[in-house]
Design an enzyme around this catalytic site. Structure first.
Site, PDB file in Angstrom:
ATOM      1  N   ALA A 109      39.802 -11.657 132.037  1.00 26.62           N
ATOM      2  CA  ALA A 109      38.737 -12.318 131.256  1.00 26.62           C
ATOM      3  C   ALA A 109      37.510 -12.288 132.157  1.00 26.62           C
ATOM      4  O   ALA A 109      37.193 -13.254 132.832  1.00 26.62           O
ATOM      5  CB  ALA A 109      39.148 -13.749 130.907  1.00 26.62           C
ATOM      6  N   ALA A 110      36.807 -11.168 132.154  1.00 24.83           N
ATOM      7  CA  ALA A 110      35.995 -10.826 133.323  1.00 24.83           C
ATOM      8  C   ALA A 110      34.492 -11.132 133.238  1.00 24.83           C
ATOM      9  O   ALA A 110      33.854 -11.292 134.273  1.00 24.83           O
ATOM     10  CB  ALA A 110      36.182  -9.347 133.648  1.00 24.83           C
ATOM     11  N   ALA A 111      33.915 -11.150 132.027  1.00 19.48           N
ATOM     12  CA  ALA A 111      32.449 -11.246 131.957  1.00 19.48           C
ATOM     13  C   ALA A 111      31.964 -12.670 132.248  1.00 19.48           C
ATOM     14  O   ALA A 111      32.661 -13.628 131.929  1.00 19.48           O
ATOM     15  CB  ALA A 111      31.976 -10.844 130.556  1.00 19.48           C
ATOM     16  N   PRO A 112      30.779 -12.803 132.852  1.00 20.77           N
ATOM     17  CA  PRO A 112      29.827 -11.748 133.233  1.00 20.77           C
ATOM     18  C   PRO A 112      30.155 -11.053 134.554  1.00 20.77           C
ATOM     19  O   PRO A 112      29.440 -10.148 134.943  1.00 20.77           O
ATOM     20  CB  PRO A 112      28.504 -12.508 133.338  1.00 20.77           C
ATOM     21  CG  PRO A 112      28.899 -13.913 133.710  1.00 20.77           C
ATOM     22  CD  PRO A 112      30.216 -14.166 133.024  1.00 20.77           C
TER      23      PRO A 112
ATOM     24  N   LYS B 163      33.517 -13.261 139.387  1.00 23.19           N
ATOM     25  CA  LYS B 163      34.753 -13.205 140.177  1.00 23.19           C
ATOM     26  C   LYS B 163      35.195 -11.761 140.386  1.00 23.19           C
ATOM     27  O   LYS B 163      35.755 -11.428 141.429  1.00 23.19           O
ATOM     28  CB  LYS B 163      35.839 -14.054 139.519  1.00 23.19           C
ATOM     29  CG  LYS B 163      35.419 -15.520 139.469  1.00 23.19           C
ATOM     30  CD  LYS B 163      36.378 -16.409 138.771  1.00 23.19           C
ATOM     31  CE  LYS B 163      35.757 -17.768 138.502  1.00 23.19           C
ATOM     32  NZ  LYS B 163      34.752 -17.778 137.398  1.00 23.19           N
TER      33      LYS B 163
ATOM     34  N   ASP C 205      41.130  -6.759 124.183  1.00 25.75           N
ATOM     35  CA  ASP C 205      41.719  -8.096 124.111  1.00 25.75           C
ATOM     36  C   ASP C 205      42.795  -8.214 125.199  1.00 25.75           C
ATOM     37  O   ASP C 205      43.810  -7.516 125.155  1.00 25.75           O
ATOM     38  CB  ASP C 205      42.333  -8.314 122.720  1.00 25.75           C
ATOM     39  CG  ASP C 205      42.738  -9.768 122.510  1.00 25.75           C
ATOM     40  OD1 ASP C 205      43.200 -10.407 123.474  1.00 25.75           O
ATOM     41  OD2 ASP C 205      42.586 -10.279 121.391  1.00 25.75           O
TER      42      ASP C 205
ATOM     43  N   ASP D 273      40.881 -15.833 134.540  1.00 30.86           N
ATOM     44  CA  ASP D 273      39.844 -16.879 134.575  1.00 30.86           C
ATOM     45  C   ASP D 273      39.605 -17.224 133.110  1.00 30.86           C
ATOM     46  O   ASP D 273      38.688 -16.720 132.477  1.00 30.86           O
ATOM     47  CB  ASP D 273      38.590 -16.323 135.260  1.00 30.86           C
ATOM     48  CG  ASP D 273      37.525 -17.373 135.426  1.00 30.86           C
ATOM     49  OD1 ASP D 273      37.870 -18.557 135.575  1.00 30.86           O
ATOM     50  OD2 ASP D 273      36.329 -17.014 135.409  1.00 30.86           O
TER      51      ASP D 273
ATOM     52  N   CYS E  21      37.650 -23.885 134.106  1.00 36.61           N
ATOM     53  CA  CYS E  21      36.630 -24.846 134.532  1.00 36.61           C
ATOM     54  C   CYS E  21      36.647 -26.015 133.549  1.00 36.61           C
ATOM     55  O   CYS E  21      35.611 -26.418 133.033  1.00 36.61           O
ATOM     56  CB  CYS E  21      35.262 -24.183 134.615  1.00 36.61           C
ATOM     57  SG  CYS E  21      34.696 -23.458 133.081  1.00 36.61           S
TER      58      CYS E  21
HETATM   59  N1  SAM Z   1      35.553 -14.441 135.109  1.00 38.73           N
HETATM   60  C1  SAM Z   1      34.193 -14.556 134.595  1.00 38.73           C
HETATM   61  C2  SAM Z   1      33.231 -14.668 135.743  1.00 38.73           C
HETATM   62  O1  SAM Z   1      33.626 -15.114 136.826  1.00 38.73           O
HETATM   63  O2  SAM Z   1      32.075 -14.287 135.564  1.00 38.73           O
HETATM   64  C3  SAM Z   1      34.073 -15.710 133.607  1.00 38.73           C
HETATM   65  C4  SAM Z   1      35.083 -15.608 132.497  1.00 38.73           C
HETATM   66  S1  SAM Z   1      34.864 -16.786 131.205  1.00 38.73           S
HETATM   67  C5  SAM Z   1      35.561 -18.216 131.871  1.00 38.73           C
HETATM   68  C6  SAM Z   1      36.093 -16.257 130.073  1.00 38.73           C
HETATM   69  C7  SAM Z   1      35.770 -14.925 129.408  1.00 38.73           C
HETATM   70  O3  SAM Z   1      36.916 -14.515 128.663  1.00 38.73           O
HETATM   71  C8  SAM Z   1      34.622 -14.942 128.428  1.00 38.73           C
HETATM   72  O4  SAM Z   1      33.689 -13.965 128.777  1.00 38.73           O
HETATM   73  C9  SAM Z   1      35.269 -14.622 127.090  1.00 38.73           C
HETATM   74  O5  SAM Z   1      34.431 -13.869 126.231  1.00 38.73           O
HETATM   75  C10 SAM Z   1      36.471 -13.828 127.521  1.00 38.73           C
HETATM   76  N2  SAM Z   1      37.603 -13.774 126.584  1.00 38.73           N
HETATM   77  C11 SAM Z   1      37.949 -14.657 125.616  1.00 38.73           C
HETATM   78  N3  SAM Z   1      39.062 -14.266 124.998  1.00 38.73           N
HETATM   79  C12 SAM Z   1      39.459 -13.103 125.586  1.00 38.73           C
HETATM   80  C13 SAM Z   1      40.529 -12.205 125.384  1.00 38.73           C
HETATM   81  N4  SAM Z   1      41.452 -12.433 124.442  1.00 38.73           N
HETATM   82  N5  SAM Z   1      40.617 -11.103 126.163  1.00 38.73           N
HETATM   83  C14 SAM Z   1      39.680 -10.858 127.125  1.00 38.73           C
HETATM   84  N6  SAM Z   1      38.624 -11.680 127.359  1.00 38.73           N
HETATM   85  C15 SAM Z   1      38.523 -12.779 126.603  1.00 38.73           C
END
Ligand code: SAM
Length: 320
Positions: free
Chosen positions: A120-123, A126, A171, A189, A243
């Protein structure tokens, strides 16, 4: 330090009273009114870290090193605006990142040459921290399901020259099925209720917050964590982080997972380089959690750090 007690949603404050021990309640509730110093990490993959730091000083910033994390610094909160507009931030030499969120990559300890998955990488804060810890050696698969956020991730990875990162718009719940036991280390994350952000800097942060939403997040988190475990090789490690403070999204996810995968996975104690930490809760609303859940860690919010939750798992046997 202002007291936000009356501005936080009353149900959230009620829940905090159940989550936090009586002696910590006052400071924890007050911490939601605090404007914290701004933190950032110099990106060593973009060359001379000292030069980037000097450039920040030249525009009037006064960075203080964070003793427990290489290349991390804070500046006083009044300098946040100037920091975010600095050219070194715009071009990827510096990444603005809260102190608590630095703990996720430190807990996972990705090493040069490893195959790492960020589910769950964006932005990308980490992801980039892990790429720096790996000295750009090895591969990181960074997965994000929301398309606009995926583009932001990709742009940040490119600006940072994190050449060991491959970005995927997908996903994360289904990665484990397709990439069974392919990774040495996996970070989840997880998308969460973000209760750590409640406070004066983000007055709208709780507009969509509810216990119903917490339950919905928990089911997504359980699916992501299961996918992460399936994608990890036997002997590999997984860090689950949020968080938020609700046990349903933290200890509850770990407890549920342990019941599903049994002894295929162990929960490891995490040594953290900070004091404002407590073990995972032993239960919630009458339900006792698996004893191993006590090895997980809650970062208590204070004047410098926002709330954070971390669990570290090690895969002992195949889950297929
Ligand atoms: N790790 C990121 C960083 O340090 O910048 C922050 C991640 S944020 C807490 C969680 C992310 O998971 C969001 O960008 C969200 O869009 C994404 N997300 C939600 N459901 C997801 C899924 N099923 N698969 C992949 N990403 C997902």
């Amino acid at each position: 330090m202002g007291d936000q007690r009356h501005e936080l949603p009353p149900l959230f404050v009620e829940r905090l009273n159940e989550i936090v021990a009586p002696e910590q309640r006052g400071p924890v509730v007050s911490s939601f009114g605090v404007e914290r110093p701004a933190a950032f990490r110099i990106n060593p993959l973009r060359g001379n870290a000292g030069a980037a730091l000097d450039e920040l000083k030249q525009v009037g910033l006064t960075p203080e090193p964070v003793g427990w994390c290489e290349h991390a610094y804070t500046v006083p909160r009044e300098q946040r605006e100037a920091l975010t507009h600095a050219s070194a931030v715009g071009d990827g030499r510096v990444y603005v990142q809260g102190l608590s969120s630095l703990l996720a990559a430190l807990a996972l300890r990705p090493r040069a040459g490893e195959r790492v998955l960020d589910l769950a990488a964006a932005p990308g804060g980490k992801t980039l921290h892990m790429a720096a810890l790996m000295n750009n050696e090895g591969r990181i698969a960074a997965v994000e399901s929301a398309r606009p956020r995926y583009y932001k991730l990709k742009a940040n990875v490119e600006a940072a020259c994190a050449t060991c990162v491959d970005c995927y718009c997908a996903d994360g719940r289904y990665v484990g099925r397709k990439q069974r036991e392919a990774f040495d280390a996996v970070l989840v994350d997880a998308p969460c209720s973000g209760e750590a952000r409640f406070g004066p800097r983000e007055p709208g942060a709780w507009r969509y917050w509810s216990e119903k939403k917490i339950k919905r997040n928990a089911s997504m988190q359980k699916a992501l964590l299961r996918s992460a475990i399936d994608a990890t090789r036997v002997g590999g490690r997984i860090v689950y982080a949020t968080c938020t403070l609700g046990p349903e999204e933290n200890e509850g996810v770990i407890d549920h997972t342990l019941r599903r995968v049994g002894e295929s996975v162990a929960v490891e104690p995490i040594e953290l380089p900070i004091d404002n930490v407590q073990p995972g809760l032993s239960g919630w609303r009458g339900k006792a959690y698996d004893a191993l859940v006590a090895h997980t860690r809650r970062v208590l919010p204070d004047g410098r750090m926002t709330a954070f939750y971390l669990a570290k798992l090690v895969k002992r046997a195949s889950t297929s």
